[in-house]
Design an enzyme around this catalytic site. Structure first.
Site, short mmCIF file in Angstrom:
data_model
loop_
_atom_site.label_atom_id
_atom_site.label_comp_id
_atom_site.label_asym_id
_atom_site.label_seq_id
_atom_site.Cartn_x
_atom_site.Cartn_y
_atom_site.Cartn_z
N ARG A 186 8.54 -18.15 -29.19
CA ARG A 186 8.50 -19.25 -30.14
C ARG A 186 8.04 -20.54 -29.47
O ARG A 186 7.33 -21.35 -30.08
CB ARG A 186 9.87 -19.46 -30.79
CG ARG A 186 9.85 -20.51 -31.90
CD ARG A 186 11.15 -20.60 -32.64
NE ARG A 186 12.24 -21.05 -31.78
CZ ARG A 186 13.50 -21.16 -32.18
NH1 ARG A 186 13.83 -20.82 -33.42
NH2 ARG A 186 14.44 -21.58 -31.36
N LEU A 222 12.73 -23.64 -39.73
CA LEU A 222 12.49 -23.10 -38.40
C LEU A 222 12.95 -21.66 -38.42
O LEU A 222 14.09 -21.35 -38.80
CB LEU A 222 13.29 -23.89 -37.36
CG LEU A 222 13.09 -23.42 -35.92
CD1 LEU A 222 11.68 -23.76 -35.43
CD2 LEU A 222 14.13 -24.05 -35.00
N GLU A 224 17.64 -25.22 -44.87
CA GLU A 224 18.43 -24.79 -43.71
C GLU A 224 19.41 -25.90 -43.39
O GLU A 224 19.55 -26.85 -44.16
CB GLU A 224 17.52 -24.49 -42.52
CG GLU A 224 16.62 -25.65 -42.12
CD GLU A 224 15.60 -25.28 -41.06
OE1 GLU A 224 15.80 -24.26 -40.36
OE2 GLU A 224 14.60 -26.00 -40.93
N TYR A 251 10.63 -28.26 -27.99
CA TYR A 251 11.78 -27.87 -27.16
C TYR A 251 12.25 -26.47 -27.53
O TYR A 251 11.87 -25.92 -28.56
CB TYR A 251 12.92 -28.87 -27.32
CG TYR A 251 13.67 -28.80 -28.64
CD1 TYR A 251 14.92 -28.19 -28.72
CD2 TYR A 251 13.14 -29.35 -29.80
CE1 TYR A 251 15.62 -28.13 -29.91
CE2 TYR A 251 13.82 -29.31 -31.00
CZ TYR A 251 15.06 -28.70 -31.06
OH TYR A 251 15.74 -28.64 -32.26
N LYS A 259 9.10 -26.23 -33.52
CA LYS A 259 10.34 -26.77 -32.95
C LYS A 259 10.02 -28.03 -32.15
O LYS A 259 10.07 -28.05 -30.92
CB LYS A 259 11.03 -25.71 -32.08
CG LYS A 259 12.51 -25.99 -31.83
CD LYS A 259 13.19 -24.79 -31.22
CE LYS A 259 14.65 -25.06 -30.90
NZ LYS A 259 15.47 -25.26 -32.12
N HIS A 292 -2.37 -43.39 -30.19
CA HIS A 292 -2.09 -42.29 -31.11
C HIS A 292 -3.00 -41.09 -30.84
O HIS A 292 -2.61 -39.94 -31.05
CB HIS A 292 -2.27 -42.75 -32.56
CG HIS A 292 -1.14 -43.61 -33.06
ND1 HIS A 292 -0.87 -44.86 -32.56
CD2 HIS A 292 -0.21 -43.38 -34.03
CE1 HIS A 292 0.18 -45.37 -33.19
NE2 HIS A 292 0.60 -44.49 -34.08
N ARG A 326 -0.24 -45.63 -24.00
CA ARG A 326 0.12 -45.44 -25.41
C ARG A 326 -1.10 -45.56 -26.32
O ARG A 326 -1.76 -46.59 -26.37
CB ARG A 326 1.19 -46.45 -25.84
CG ARG A 326 1.77 -46.12 -27.22
CD ARG A 326 2.85 -47.12 -27.62
NE ARG A 326 3.54 -46.68 -28.82
CZ ARG A 326 3.07 -46.83 -30.07
NH1 ARG A 326 1.89 -47.42 -30.26
NH2 ARG A 326 3.76 -46.39 -31.11
#
Length: 307
Positions: free
Chosen positions: A52, A207, A182, A33, A149, A102, A100
């Site tokens: 990014r 990040l 952070e 995101y 992110k 993996h 579904r």
């Protein structure tokens, strides 16, 4: 006007926005995101967030759903159609919808994309910065690729909730060696008694915030000394000042850490001046949406324009 969301190529009322139950972002947190701050109707640090985003997608081998030009148009349109003067644009891209498993789905699986817009009270945010926030600390239990992110944010959620329950504005995360990495949703900084700006070095431990990068450039232009290194909670508590940076917080002073005041317990001059300089500079460089006569959007590759 009701909020409008963008979901997989379509504009829909925010209250009706839906993704499939087998979207991999939903089942595996297999998604990334980005968040753009909007100030006075303009997108702040636009290109930095776009760059990014591309890096995060590349690190997870997720195919971009559209070109940068098309994505830029959609994001700008979301600011306009939601009448966002001050607020945030949230964008999420998943590996897509698949049964579904993996293992990655077939390479031709179409990535999922959704974008939402939210208005914020700029005056309230400014008042919060002028007052400063308290932070608490907690062990950093996140995964080892914090430089991506991704939407795997459960440890961040728990940390932010702990801060809320303690009456604090943020939670700083601490590694096993006792050094601050952070915060739950921002980068952590201190100002030493020698007037040096210090924050953790960019690596897989944190990040690399876009606001963080911009602040380094502003500090250099102002002739301020900066250091990228780890610091302990004790060093932060005894620092001249402390603050956090993010797309939503900009530069927000920290006045208390784990119940102990930082400096005189009030926002410091460095932090407040950096905030003012960042906001002024970011607004000057911000990307303003181009207004158009008709409603339009560029949908993901393979789909037609949405009118």
């Amino acid at each position: 006007m009701s909020r409008i969301a963008y979901v997989n190529g379509r504009l829909v009322p925010h209250r009706n926005a839906r993704i499939h139950i087998e979207d991999r972002g939903n089942q595996f947190a297999d998604a990334v995101y980005e968040v753009w701050g909007v100030r006075d109707g303009a997108l702040m640090d636009f290109e930095g967030h776009l760059t990014r985003l591309a890096r995060s997608l590349g690190e997870l081998h997720i195919r971009p759903p559209m070109s940068d030009a098309a994505l830029s148009a959609v994001v700008s349109r979301m600011v306009e159609i939601n009448h966002i003067r001050n607020g945030l644009i949230y964008l999420q891209i998943s590996r897509g919808q698949a049964r579904r498993d993996h293992v990655f789905p077939p390479a031709n699986t179409r990535p999922g994309i959704m974008i939402t817009a939210k208005a914020l009270n700029a005056q309230k945010a400014e008042a919060r910065a002028q007052k400063g926030i308290a932070v608490i600390t907690r062990p950093d239990i996140r995964w080892g690729r914090r430089d991506i992110k991704s939407v795997s944010l459960l440890p961040n959620v728990l940390a932010k909730q702990a801060a809320a329950e303690a009456g604090a504005g943020e939670c700083w995360l601490v590694d096993p060696d006792g050094f601050v990495t952070e915060a739950s949703s921002s980068n952590a900084w201190i100002v030493t008694k020698d007037d040096v700006l210090v924050t953790r070095a960019a690596s897989q431990d944190i990040l690399n915030g876009i606001t963080r990068r911009t602040l380094f450039a502003l500090a250099e232009n102002a002739g301020l000394k900066t250091e990228e290194r780890a610091f302990t909670v004790a060093e932060a508590q005894s620092a001249r000042e402390a603050f956090v940076t993010s797309a939503s917080a900009f530069v927000t002073p920290v006045v208390e850490i784990d119940g102990k005041p930082v400096g005189n317990g009030h926002p410091g001059s460095f932090s407040l001046q950096l905030r003012a300089t960042y906001v002024a500079t970011a607004k000057e460089r911000a990307r303003k949406p181009v207004r158009r006569q008709s409603v339009w959007l560029v949908a993901p590759r393979g789909e037609r324009l949405v009118n």
